[in-house]
Write a protein that holds these residues in place. Structure first.
Motif, short mmCIF file in Angstrom:
data_model
loop_
_atom_site.label_atom_id
_atom_site.label_comp_id
_atom_site.label_asym_id
_atom_site.label_seq_id
_atom_site.Cartn_x
_atom_site.Cartn_y
_atom_site.Cartn_z
N LYS A 322 0.80 -1.22 0.00
CA LYS A 322 0.00 0.00 0.00
C LYS A 322 0.83 1.28 0.00
N GLY A 323 2.17 1.15 0.09
CA GLY A 323 3.04 2.32 -0.04
C GLY A 323 2.93 3.31 1.11
N TYR A 324 2.53 2.85 2.30
CA TYR A 324 2.40 3.80 3.41
C TYR A 324 3.76 4.26 3.95
N ASP A 325 4.84 3.57 3.57
CA ASP A 325 6.17 4.08 3.93
C ASP A 325 6.42 5.38 3.17
N ILE A 326 6.02 5.42 1.91
CA ILE A 326 6.14 6.64 1.11
C ILE A 326 5.19 7.71 1.67
N LEU A 327 4.01 7.27 2.04
CA LEU A 327 3.04 8.23 2.59
C LEU A 327 3.56 8.85 3.88
N LEU A 328 4.23 8.03 4.70
CA LEU A 328 4.79 8.56 5.96
C LEU A 328 5.81 9.66 5.68
N GLN A 329 6.65 9.41 4.67
CA GLN A 329 7.65 10.44 4.34
C GLN A 329 6.98 11.69 3.78
N ALA A 330 5.95 11.47 2.95
CA ALA A 330 5.27 12.62 2.34
C ALA A 330 4.50 13.41 3.39
N ALA A 331 4.02 12.71 4.43
CA ALA A 331 3.13 13.36 5.40
C ALA A 331 3.82 14.52 6.10
N SER A 332 5.11 14.37 6.41
CA SER A 332 5.79 15.47 7.09
C SER A 332 5.84 16.68 6.16
N ALA A 333 6.06 16.43 4.86
CA ALA A 333 6.11 17.54 3.91
C ALA A 333 4.70 18.09 3.64
N LEU A 334 3.72 17.21 3.76
CA LEU A 334 2.34 17.64 3.47
C LEU A 334 1.92 18.81 4.35
N THR A 335 2.40 18.79 5.59
CA THR A 335 1.99 19.85 6.50
C THR A 335 2.73 21.17 6.21
N ASN A 336 3.64 21.16 5.21
CA ASN A 336 4.18 22.45 4.73
C ASN A 336 3.10 23.20 3.96
N PHE A 337 2.15 22.43 3.43
CA PHE A 337 1.00 23.07 2.79
C PHE A 337 -0.01 23.37 3.89
N PRO A 338 -0.93 24.29 3.62
CA PRO A 338 -2.06 24.37 4.55
C PRO A 338 -2.92 23.14 4.28
N ALA A 339 -2.73 22.08 5.04
CA ALA A 339 -3.47 20.83 4.76
C ALA A 339 -3.58 20.00 6.03
N GLN A 340 -4.59 19.14 6.06
CA GLN A 340 -4.74 18.19 7.17
C GLN A 340 -4.72 16.78 6.60
N LEU A 341 -4.49 15.81 7.50
CA LEU A 341 -4.40 14.43 7.06
C LEU A 341 -5.09 13.52 8.08
N VAL A 342 -5.95 12.63 7.60
CA VAL A 342 -6.54 11.64 8.49
C VAL A 342 -6.31 10.25 7.90
N LEU A 343 -5.80 9.35 8.74
CA LEU A 343 -5.46 8.01 8.26
C LEU A 343 -6.11 6.95 9.14
N LEU A 344 -6.67 5.93 8.49
CA LEU A 344 -7.24 4.78 9.20
C LEU A 344 -6.59 3.53 8.64
N GLY A 345 -5.97 2.74 9.50
CA GLY A 345 -5.32 1.54 8.98
C GLY A 345 -4.95 0.58 10.08
#
Ligand code: ADP
Ligand code: GLC
Length: 494
Positions: A322-345
Motif C-alpha cells: 500500500k506504499g504507506y512508507d512513502i506516505l509517511l515520508q510525504a506526510a511530514s512535507a504535506l503539513t508544509n501546505f495548509p493541509a490536514q491528514l486523516v489516516l485509518l489503517g
C-alpha cells in the motif's frame, strides 16, 4: 451432473475465503458479496462456498444441515450447512458454509493468529475449502445442485482446479480469479501427499514452485480460464516484478487471461443513502453536504475544525503493497501546505507505530486511527476532500472508486486498477470532462508530493475542484458491466 443443454444459464459455485459482511480483511470480501449479487440480478444461479469462521456462523440465520463430509484423512470431519446471504434489499445469494470447528472455530483473524502470524495449519484450513469446492463441483457431490463453473478466488481456493483436474468423473469447468499475486499459499512439499494430490502433480508442470507446494500456482496451472481484477493488472503480472515469480507461467497462459475491473456495491457505498454519514448527498447537493461531513470528521478525529483547509485521507491495510512508507515520508512535507491528514489503517506493527508517532508531531493537523472500522471508513470517505492511494501495486483497488463516488478525488500511483479507474487531471482530460484525480508515476516521495501539490493547487480553484468532484461522482462504477463480462467468460467455459 447437469450439462449445458439441461439449463440455459450456467450454474456457478463461487469459492471464497471471505465475504462481506460475514468475514472480510480487504477488497476480496467486498467483491465476494457484490459480484455474486450482481450476477444473480442478471439471472445467473451463483452460490457461495465459505469456511465457517465464528463470525460466519454467528452472522447467518436459518442454517440447514446438508451433509457430513470426511474428505481426506488429513481433514477433520466437516459438516456442510446452507443458508442465504442478503447482499442488498432485493437480492440474496445461497450460501454453503463448511463447519469444521477444529480448523475454523478459534479467536484471532481469518489468516493470522492473535500475534499476527499465519495460522500454522493454513494448508489444511484452505486445503479443506479447496477440496470442498472441487467435491461440490463434481459428480461426487452430495448435493443435487451441481455447478457448471467453479469460480475460485485467490490462493485459498487455488487447489480446487488441481483436485478437479485429477478427478476422473464429470466435473465443472474452473475459473481462477487473481485478486493479489503477492499472496501465494506456499507450503512445504510434504503437504502434497497429505492434501491428497498425486505425486506426479509435484512438478514444474503442476503445483511445484521452487521446491514448495504453491496453492496459487496450482490454480493458475490447472484452471480452464484465469481472470484478474483489472485489465492493467492482467498485463502487469505477465512481467517482473508484479508476476511475483509466476510471470513465465502467466505469460504462457496469456490467451486464457481476462482482466475485468471490479465494481463497487452502491447499496453499501452510496452518499445519498449511507447510514454512517451525518449529511447524505448526491452529485447535485454535494458541496454544502460535504462540508458538514468534513467538520464532523475533523471533530471526531480531534483535528482543527476548518471548512476551507484541504483534508487528505487514507484508509488501508498497512502493508508494503500500500506504499504507506512513502506516505509517511510525504506526510511530514504535506503539513508544509495548509493541509490536514486523516489516516485509518491496521496491519504491519512497525507502520502502525510510525503512524502513531507521526500523529503526535502535529495533532491539530494529522490524525491517525489504528483500527479496522467500517463505519469510520465511510465517514472519512465522505468527509475528506482528497483521498491518497500510493500503492506500489494495486490489482484493482476499491477505495479510489468509493472516494470518486463520494466526490473525494484521489491521488494515486499509476499502477494496475488505479490507472484504469482514475483519470489524471490534464488540460485534455479537463476539456473532455473526464478528469477525476491525480496520477504519479515514479514510486518516490518526491513524485507523490508533486501530485499532492497539484491536488492542493486544484483544490484552491473552487470551480476546477467542483468539476473533478462531479466527473468522479458521475462515473459508472456499478457492477453491471463487470458482472456481464464474467457471464461472457462463463459462457465461453460452457
Ligand atoms: P485490499 O483488498 O488490497 O486491501 P481494496 O482497495 O480492494 O484493497 O479493498 C480494501 C477494502 O478494505 C475497502 O473496502 C476498504 O475500505 C477496507 N479497509 C481496509 N482497511 C480498512 C480499515 N482499517 N478500516 C475499515 N476498512 C478498511
Ligand atoms: C486484492 C487487491 C485489491 C483488489 C481486491 C479485490 O486484495 O489487493 O487491489 O481490489 O483484491 O479484488
Amino acid at each position: 451432473m447437469p450439462s449445458s443443454s439441461s439449463h440455459k444459464s450456467p450454474r456457478v459455485l463461487f469459492v471464497t475465503p471471505e465475504v462481506f459482511p460475514l468475514c472480510k480483511t480487504g477488497g476480496l470480501g467486498d467483491v465476494s458479496a457484490a459480484l455474486p449479487g450482481a450476477l444473480r440480478e442478471l439471472k445467473t444461479d451463483v452460490r457461495l462456498l465459505v469456511p465457517g469462521y465464528p463470525s460466519v456462523l454467528s452472522g447467518i440465520k436459518h442454517k440447514r444441515k446438508l451433509a457430513e463430509c470426511n474428505l481426506l484423512p488429513y481433514f477433520p470431519p466437516a459438516t456442510l450447512f446452507s443458508s442465504r446471504l442478503q447482499v442488498n434489499e432485493s437480492v440474496s445469494v445461497p450460501l454453503y458454509v463448511i463447519h469444521c470447528p477444529e480448523l475454523y472455530q478459534r479467536p484471532g483473524g481469518i489468516y493470522l493468529d492473535e500475534d499476527g502470524k499465519d495460522w500454522p495449519d493454513n494448508a489444511q484450513r484452505f486445503g479443506l475449502l479447496s477440496k470442498m469446492g472441487a467435491l461440490l463441483a463434481s459428480d461426487a457431490s452430495p448435493l443435487a445442485w451441481v455447478p457448471d463453473i467453479v469460480h475460485c478466488n485467490d490462493w485459498q481456493s487455488g487447489l480446487t482446479p488441481a483436485y478437479l483436474h485429477f478427478h476422473s468423473g464429470k466435473k465443472a469447468a474452473s475459473l481462477m480469479a487473481l485478486h493479489n499475486l503477492a499472496f501465494q499459499g506456499k507450503f512445504p512439499s510434504d503437504q502434497v501427499a497429505k492434501l491428497g494430490l498425486p505425486a506426479e502433480s509435484f512438478s514444474v508442470e503442476g503445483v511445484e514452485y521452487y521446491g514448495n507446494l504453491s496453492f496459487l500456482k496450482a490454480g493458475i496451472y490447472y484452471a480452464d480460464h484465469i481472470s484478474t481484477v483489472s485489465p492493467g493488472y492482467a498485463r502487469e503480472i505477465q512481467h517482473e516484478p508484479l508476476g511475483f515469480g509466476l510471470q513465465g507461467l502467466l505469460a504462457k497462459r496469456s490467451d486464457d487471461i481476462t482482466g475485468i475491473i471490479n465494481g463497487i456495491d452502491t447499496a453499501v457505498w452510496n452518499p445519498a443513502t449511507d447510514p454512517y454519514i451525518v449529511k447524505k448527498y448526491s452529485s447535485r447537493t454535494f458541496l454544502s453536504a460535504k462540508k458538514v461531513n468534513k467538520l464532523v470528521l475533523q471533530r471526531e478525529m480531534g483535528l482543527e475544525e476548518n471548512g476551507t483547509i484541504p483534508l487528505f485521507a487514507g484508509i488501508s491495510r498497512l502493508s508494503y503493497q500500500k506504499g504507506y512508507d512513502i506516505l509517511l515520508q510525504a506526510a511530514s512535507a504535506l503539513t508544509n501546505f495548509p493541509a490536514q491528514l486523516v489516516l485509518l489503517g491496521k496491519g504491519d506493527p512497525s507502520l502502525e507505530e510510525q503512524l502513531i508517532l507521526l500523529a503526535q508531531t502535529d495533532p491539530a493537523r494529522i490524525a491517525v486511527r489504528i483500527d479496522y472500522d467500517e463505519a469510520l471508513s465511510h465517514r472519512i470517505t465522505a468527509g475528506a476532500d482528497c483521498f491518497l492511494m500510493p500503492s506500489r501495486f494495486e490489482p484493482c483497488g476499491l477505495n479510489q472508486m468509493y472516494s470518486q463516488h463520494y466526490g473525494t478525488p484521489p491521488v494515486v500511483h499509476a499502477t494496475g486498477g488505479l490507472m484504469d479507474t482514475v483519470v489524471d487531471l490534464t488540460p485534455e482530460t479537463l476539456a473532455r470532462k473526464s478528469a477525476s484525480g491525480f496520477h504519479f508515476h515514479e514510486m518516490t516521495t518526491s513524485a507523490f508530493m508533486e501530485a499532492i501539490g497539484r491536488a492542493v493547487n486544484a483544490y484552491c480553484d473552487a470551480g476546477l475542484w467542483k468539476k473533478l468532484q462531479r466527473s468522479g461522482m458521475q462515473k459508472d462504477f456499478s457492477w453491471q458491466a463487470s458482472a456481464s463480462a464474467y457471464q461472457s467468460i462463463y459462457s465461453l467455459l460452457m
